[in-house]
Enzyme design. Structure first.
Site, PDB file in Angstrom:
ATOM      1  N   LYS A 184       0.846  -1.350   0.093  1.00  0.00           N
ATOM      2  CA  LYS A 184      -0.037  -0.007   0.175  1.00  0.00           C
ATOM      3  C   LYS A 184       0.761   1.317   0.045  1.00  0.00           C
ATOM      4  O   LYS A 184       0.636   2.382  -0.837  1.00  0.00           O
ATOM      5  CB  LYS A 184      -0.944   0.094   1.003  1.00  0.00           C
ATOM      6  CG  LYS A 184      -1.811  -1.092   1.332  1.00  0.00           C
ATOM      7  CD  LYS A 184      -2.679  -1.093   2.611  1.00  0.00           C
ATOM      8  CE  LYS A 184      -1.923  -0.964   3.848  1.00  0.00           C
ATOM      9  NZ  LYS A 184      -1.363  -2.324   4.279  1.00  0.00           N
TER      10      LYS A 184
ATOM     11  N   ARG B 129      -9.515   1.202   8.253  1.00  0.00           N
ATOM     12  CA  ARG B 129      -9.233  -0.129   8.765  1.00  0.00           C
ATOM     13  C   ARG B 129     -10.322  -0.915   9.230  1.00  0.00           C
ATOM     14  O   ARG B 129     -10.089  -2.173   9.488  1.00  0.00           O
ATOM     15  CB  ARG B 129      -7.866  -0.018   9.699  1.00  0.00           C
ATOM     16  CG  ARG B 129      -6.794  -0.149   9.013  1.00  0.00           C
ATOM     17  CD  ARG B 129      -5.864  -0.129   9.968  1.00  0.00           C
ATOM     18  NE  ARG B 129      -4.577  -0.793   9.791  1.00  0.00           N
ATOM     19  CZ  ARG B 129      -3.494  -0.858   9.181  1.00  0.00           C
ATOM     20  NH1 ARG B 129      -3.341   0.437   8.555  1.00  0.00           N
ATOM     21  NH2 ARG B 129      -2.564  -1.511   9.184  1.00  0.00           N
TER      22      ARG B 129
ATOM     23  N   ARG C 177      12.011  -5.721   4.695  1.00  0.00           N
ATOM     24  CA  ARG C 177      11.636  -4.287   4.433  1.00  0.00           C
ATOM     25  C   ARG C 177      12.505  -3.284   5.357  1.00  0.00           C
ATOM     26  O   ARG C 177      12.880  -3.839   6.603  1.00  0.00           O
ATOM     27  CB  ARG C 177      10.153  -3.842   4.755  1.00  0.00           C
ATOM     28  CG  ARG C 177       9.923  -2.371   5.213  1.00  0.00           C
ATOM     29  CD  ARG C 177       8.420  -2.069   5.164  1.00  0.00           C
ATOM     30  NE  ARG C 177       7.772  -2.753   6.057  1.00  0.00           N
ATOM     31  CZ  ARG C 177       6.391  -2.611   6.328  1.00  0.00           C
ATOM     32  NH1 ARG C 177       5.748  -1.948   5.274  1.00  0.00           N
ATOM     33  NH2 ARG C 177       5.754  -3.205   7.245  1.00  0.00           N
TER      34      ARG C 177
ATOM     35  N   ARG D 111      11.107  -1.996  10.984  1.00  0.00           N
ATOM     36  CA  ARG D 111      10.189  -1.393  11.906  1.00  0.00           C
ATOM     37  C   ARG D 111      10.196  -2.331  13.161  1.00  0.00           C
ATOM     38  O   ARG D 111      10.031  -3.638  13.011  1.00  0.00           O
ATOM     39  CB  ARG D 111       8.913  -1.296  11.105  1.00  0.00           C
ATOM     40  CG  ARG D 111       8.616   0.022  10.641  1.00  0.00           C
ATOM     41  CD  ARG D 111       7.448   0.119   9.561  1.00  0.00           C
ATOM     42  NE  ARG D 111       6.476  -0.565  10.043  1.00  0.00           N
ATOM     43  CZ  ARG D 111       5.048  -0.556   9.297  1.00  0.00           C
ATOM     44  NH1 ARG D 111       5.268   0.059   8.181  1.00  0.00           N
ATOM     45  NH2 ARG D 111       4.087  -1.094   9.821  1.00  0.00           N
TER      46      ARG D 111
ATOM     47  N   ARG E  20      -0.597  -9.069  12.943  1.00  0.00           N
ATOM     48  CA  ARG E  20      -1.213  -8.174  12.233  1.00  0.00           C
ATOM     49  C   ARG E  20      -2.064  -8.708  11.005  1.00  0.00           C
ATOM     50  O   ARG E  20      -3.098  -8.276  10.811  1.00  0.00           O
ATOM     51  CB  ARG E  20      -0.035  -7.093  11.688  1.00  0.00           C
ATOM     52  CG  ARG E  20       0.527  -6.434  12.604  1.00  0.00           C
ATOM     53  CD  ARG E  20       1.793  -5.780  12.233  1.00  0.00           C
ATOM     54  NE  ARG E  20       1.904  -4.939  11.079  1.00  0.00           N
ATOM     55  CZ  ARG E  20       3.102  -4.503  10.234  1.00  0.00           C
ATOM     56  NH1 ARG E  20       4.096  -5.261  10.740  1.00  0.00           N
ATOM     57  NH2 ARG E  20       2.807  -4.073   9.171  1.00  0.00           N
TER      58      ARG E  20
HETATM   59  P1  AP5 Z   1       4.949  -1.655   1.956  1.00  0.00           P
HETATM   60  O1  AP5 Z   1       4.541  -0.775   0.704  1.00  0.00           O
HETATM   61  O2  AP5 Z   1       5.301  -1.067   3.131  1.00  0.00           O
HETATM   62  O3  AP5 Z   1       3.488  -2.329   2.421  1.00  0.00           O
HETATM   63  P2  AP5 Z   1       2.308  -1.773   3.118  1.00  0.00           P
HETATM   64  O4  AP5 Z   1       1.068  -2.339   2.666  1.00  0.00           O
HETATM   65  O5  AP5 Z   1       2.336  -0.156   3.467  1.00  0.00           O
HETATM   66  O6  AP5 Z   1       2.565  -2.465   4.678  1.00  0.00           O
HETATM   67  P3  AP5 Z   1       2.475  -1.792   5.945  1.00  0.00           P
HETATM   68  O7  AP5 Z   1       3.207  -2.820   6.828  1.00  0.00           O
HETATM   69  O8  AP5 Z   1       2.939  -0.366   6.050  1.00  0.00           O
HETATM   70  O9  AP5 Z   1       1.047  -2.073   6.128  1.00  0.00           O
HETATM   71  P4  AP5 Z   1       0.245  -1.963   7.605  1.00  0.00           P
HETATM   72  O10 AP5 Z   1      -1.321  -1.799   6.971  1.00  0.00           O
HETATM   73  O11 AP5 Z   1       0.581  -3.183   8.573  1.00  0.00           O
HETATM   74  O12 AP5 Z   1       1.162  -0.841   8.508  1.00  0.00           O
HETATM   75  P5  AP5 Z   1       0.645   0.670   8.789  1.00  0.00           P
HETATM   76  O13 AP5 Z   1       1.950   1.536   8.692  1.00  0.00           O
HETATM   77  O14 AP5 Z   1      -0.535   1.030   7.820  1.00  0.00           O
HETATM   78  O15 AP5 Z   1       5.745  -3.021   1.270  1.00  0.00           O
HETATM   79  C1  AP5 Z   1       6.115  -3.776   2.081  1.00  0.00           C
HETATM   80  C2  AP5 Z   1       7.559  -4.394   1.716  1.00  0.00           C
HETATM   81  O16 AP5 Z   1       7.391  -5.071   0.303  1.00  0.00           O
HETATM   82  C3  AP5 Z   1       8.375  -3.017   1.495  1.00  0.00           C
HETATM   83  O17 AP5 Z   1       9.588  -3.458   1.936  1.00  0.00           O
HETATM   84  C4  AP5 Z   1       8.511  -2.943  -0.062  1.00  0.00           C
HETATM   85  O18 AP5 Z   1       9.444  -2.429  -0.698  1.00  0.00           O
HETATM   86  C5  AP5 Z   1       8.071  -4.256  -0.618  1.00  0.00           C
HETATM   87  N1  AP5 Z   1       7.291  -4.506  -1.887  1.00  0.00           N
HETATM   88  C6  AP5 Z   1       6.261  -3.638  -1.735  1.00  0.00           C
HETATM   89  N2  AP5 Z   1       5.635  -3.985  -3.070  1.00  0.00           N
HETATM   90  C7  AP5 Z   1       6.244  -5.028  -3.510  1.00  0.00           C
HETATM   91  C8  AP5 Z   1       6.368  -5.984  -4.725  1.00  0.00           C
HETATM   92  N3  AP5 Z   1       5.263  -5.762  -5.578  1.00  0.00           N
HETATM   93  N4  AP5 Z   1       7.176  -6.658  -4.992  1.00  0.00           N
HETATM   94  C9  AP5 Z   1       8.052  -7.135  -3.925  1.00  0.00           C
HETATM   95  N5  AP5 Z   1       8.411  -6.276  -2.917  1.00  0.00           N
HETATM   96  C10 AP5 Z   1       7.288  -5.495  -2.658  1.00  0.00           C
HETATM   97  O19 AP5 Z   1       0.072   0.293  10.146  1.00  0.00           O
HETATM   98  C11 AP5 Z   1       0.998   0.117  11.349  1.00  0.00           C
HETATM   99  C12 AP5 Z   1       0.174   0.015  12.490  1.00  0.00           C
HETATM  100  O20 AP5 Z   1      -0.383   1.272  12.876  1.00  0.00           O
HETATM  101  C13 AP5 Z   1      -1.007  -0.929  12.427  1.00  0.00           C
HETATM  102  O21 AP5 Z   1      -0.705  -2.255  12.755  1.00  0.00           O
HETATM  103  C14 AP5 Z   1      -2.019  -0.424  13.443  1.00  0.00           C
HETATM  104  O22 AP5 Z   1      -1.262  -0.579  15.144  1.00  0.00           O
HETATM  105  C15 AP5 Z   1      -1.525   1.072  13.455  1.00  0.00           C
HETATM  106  N6  AP5 Z   1      -2.426   1.751  12.598  1.00  0.00           N
HETATM  107  C16 AP5 Z   1      -2.256   2.508  11.159  1.00  0.00           C
HETATM  108  N7  AP5 Z   1      -3.500   2.949  10.787  1.00  0.00           N
HETATM  109  C17 AP5 Z   1      -4.392   2.695  11.679  1.00  0.00           C
HETATM  110  C18 AP5 Z   1      -5.697   2.820  11.599  1.00  0.00           C
HETATM  111  N8  AP5 Z   1      -6.549   3.445  10.602  1.00  0.00           N
HETATM  112  N9  AP5 Z   1      -6.568   2.179  12.447  1.00  0.00           N
HETATM  113  C19 AP5 Z   1      -6.008   1.797  13.590  1.00  0.00           C
HETATM  114  N10 AP5 Z   1      -4.796   1.361  13.746  1.00  0.00           N
HETATM  115  C20 AP5 Z   1      -4.082   1.902  12.701  1.00  0.00           C
HETATM  116 MG    MG Z   2       2.620   1.031   4.800  1.00  0.00          MG
END
Ligand code: AP5
Ligand code: MG
Length: 214
Positions: free
Chosen positions: A13, A88, A127, A160, A171
């Site tokens: 994402k 979410r 990552r 992270r 997660r």
């Molecule tokens: P990346 O682009 O980083 O993936 P992502 O989908 O953004 O993954 P996140 O871990 O950031 O998602 P998340 O939803 O768990 O975390 P968030 O920060 O939102 O890609 C992943 C890896 O793969 C990278 O190394 C990239 O280079 C690689 N990659 C990407 N595309 C690729 C491809 N096509 N092929 C190969 N490699 C690839 O949330 C973190 C925490 O915050 C949550 O757990 C929660 O506690 C809290 N939080 C955030 N938002 C909310 C909300 N709205 N409500 C409640 N809690 C929340």
């Molecule tokens: Mg992300």
């Protein structure tokens, strides 16, 4: 253009949202990045969010919804924006809808980046993240120009805290229980677009642009 990114943790994402935001010149709003910046700066919000994030749990809706609905009302969002990691939960989606309707507008697309769980755990271990600007890299698939340093802002890249394999599994469980129902929610609204997120990063992006338009 107002876009929501959906997808499991690690689906890509953030990677795609950054590219889409650059392409259409719209702000990229990531709740995960906002919480991590608050943790880094030691704010009250950061302290509260960290308790949940380190366990792989969602931060409570009451700490999250106002943050986003206030943000999308800012002037730089007038021509659109991309939401990454929000909504979410169904209550978050409903809060967003209420806030947008009050502004006389609505979301245009929900882009679901589809990646099976089996691919995710591998991706997460490789990552590396920039906690300063939200840049995301991968040891194998997306290497920075200089090892360990963010291309965009020159800050140090880190693993992270929530990318340990046992937290990643938690997660994923939370995603399936609380976030996956949003796929049906946006399908029913007629704005869901599903993309195969297992392809190379540039191919995933090309597929998204084909759907959203030049
Ligand atoms: P990346 O682009 O980083 O993936 P992502 O989908 O953004 O993954 P996140 O871990 O950031 O998602 P998340 O939803 O768990 O975390 P968030 O920060 O939102 O890609 C992943 C890896 O793969 C990278 O190394 C990239 O280079 C690689 N990659 C990407 N595309 C690729 C491809 N096509 N092929 C190969 N490699 C690839 O949330 C973190 C925490 O915050 C949550 O757990 C929660 O506690 C809290 N939080 C955030 N938002 C909310 C909300 N709205 N409500 C409640 N809690 C929340
Ligand atoms: Mg992300």
């Amino acid at each position: 253009m107002k876009i929501i990114m959906l997808g499991a943790p690690g689906a890509g994402k953030g990677t795609q949202a950054k590219k889409i935001a650059d392409y259409y010149h719209i702000p990229h709003i990531s709740t995960g990045d906002i919480f991590r910046a608050n943790i880094k700066n030691g704010t009250e919000l950061g302290k509260k969010a960290k308790e949940y994030m380190d366990q792989g749990l969602l931060v409570p809706d009451e700490l999250t919804c106002d943050l986003v609905t206030d943000r999308v009302a800012k002037e730089d969002c007038a021509n659109g924006y991309i939401l990454d990691g929000f909504p979410r939960t169904i209550p978050q989606a409903e809060a967003l809808e209420r806030a947008l309707n009050a502004m006389g507008t609505d979301m245009d697309y929900a882009v679901n980046v589809d990646v099976p769980d089996a691919n995710i755990v591998n991706r997460m271990a490789g990552r590396r993240a920039c906690l300063n600007c939200g840049g995301t890299y991968h040891l194998e698939f997306l290497r920075p120009k200089t090892e360990g340093i963010c291309d965009t802002c020159g800050s140090e890249l880190v693993l992270r805290d929530d990318d340990k394999p046992e937290t990643v599994q938690k997660r994923l469980d939370v995603y399936h229980a609380q976030t996956q129902p949003l796929i049906d929610f946006y399908e029913n609204k007629g704005i869901l677009k599903t993309i195969d997120g297992t392809q190379e990063i540039d191919k995933v992006f090309a597929d998204i642009i084909q759907i959203l338009g030049e």
